[in-house]
Design a protein around this motif. Structure first.
Motif, PDB file in Angstrom:
ATOM      1  N   ALA A 116      58.932  28.058  52.785  1.00  0.00           N
ATOM      2  CA  ALA A 116      59.001  29.513  52.970  1.00  0.00           C
ATOM      3  C   ALA A 116      59.389  29.833  54.409  1.00  0.00           C
ATOM      4  CB  ALA A 116      57.645  30.152  52.652  1.00  0.00           C
ATOM      5  N   LEU A 144      57.312  35.398  57.925  1.00  0.00           N
ATOM      6  CA  LEU A 144      57.703  36.778  58.207  1.00  0.00           C
ATOM      7  C   LEU A 144      56.958  37.337  59.403  1.00  0.00           C
ATOM      8  CD1 LEU A 144      57.998  38.678  54.795  1.00  0.00           C
ATOM      9  CD2 LEU A 144      59.810  38.024  56.365  1.00  0.00           C
ATOM     10  N   GLU A 151      57.562  34.414  53.294  1.00  0.00           N
ATOM     11  CA  GLU A 151      58.551  34.949  52.354  1.00  0.00           C
ATOM     12  C   GLU A 151      59.277  33.775  51.728  1.00  0.00           C
ATOM     13  OE1 GLU A 151      62.417  35.720  50.897  1.00  0.00           O
ATOM     14  OE2 GLU A 151      62.205  34.901  52.899  1.00  0.00           O
ATOM     15  N   SER A 152      59.359  33.803  50.404  1.00  0.00           N
ATOM     16  CA  SER A 152      60.102  32.775  49.680  1.00  0.00           C
ATOM     17  C   SER A 152      60.710  33.415  48.443  1.00  0.00           C
ATOM     18  CB  SER A 152      59.177  31.626  49.289  1.00  0.00           C
ATOM     19  OG  SER A 152      59.902  30.620  48.618  1.00  0.00           O
ATOM     20  N   LYS A 163      62.582  35.916  48.101  1.00  0.00           N
ATOM     21  CA  LYS A 163      62.487  37.379  48.209  1.00  0.00           C
ATOM     22  C   LYS A 163      61.113  37.925  47.815  1.00  0.00           C
ATOM     23  CE  LYS A 163      67.387  38.037  47.714  1.00  0.00           C
ATOM     24  NZ  LYS A 163      68.478  38.746  47.104  1.00  0.00           N
ATOM     25  N   MET A 164      60.096  37.053  47.787  1.00  0.00           N
ATOM     26  CA  MET A 164      58.729  37.486  47.513  1.00  0.00           C
ATOM     27  C   MET A 164      57.888  37.269  48.758  1.00  0.00           C
ATOM     28  SD  MET A 164      58.078  35.956  43.660  1.00  0.00           S
ATOM     29  CE  MET A 164      56.466  35.512  44.170  1.00  0.00           C
ATOM     30  N   GLU A 165      57.025  38.240  49.073  1.00  0.00           N
ATOM     31  CA  GLU A 165      56.092  38.083  50.184  1.00  0.00           C
ATOM     32  C   GLU A 165      54.850  37.349  49.693  1.00  0.00           C
ATOM     33  OE1 GLU A 165      55.303  41.781  52.141  1.00  0.00           O
ATOM     34  OE2 GLU A 165      57.359  41.947  52.864  1.00  0.00           O
TER      35      GLU A 165
END
Length: 77
Positions: free
Chosen positions: A15, A18, A38-39, A41-43
């Motif tokens: 990841a 952020l 973030e990986s 597009k997911m936090e």
């Protein structure tokens, strides 16, 4: 002299870092966000598992971490 108990927070997947939500010296409660990843597009919040004080943050915003990398250490109450 009492022994200080610590716990490590580790990345569960590859990841991007952020934000550091709780820098070293911050008191945290169980469930507080310490690092935000973030990986795909997911936090992904990385949470303190127990109350204590963040003793070290091993990553910086923008870093890419691998599964198993240590993100932060918490000295437990």
């Amino acid at each position: 002299m009492p022994q200080v108990r610590t716990t490590q927070l580790v990345a569960e997947m590859v990841a991007n870092v952020l934000r550091i939500e709780a820098p070293a010296g911050t008191r945290v409660a169980a469930g507080d966000i310490v690092v935000l990843l973030e990986s795909m597009k997911m936090e992904i919040p990385v949470l303190a598992e127990a109350p204590g004080t963040v003793s070290a943050v091993k990553v910086e915003s923008g870093d890419v971490v691998q599964e198993g990398d240590v993100l932060a250490e918490i000295s437990l109450d």
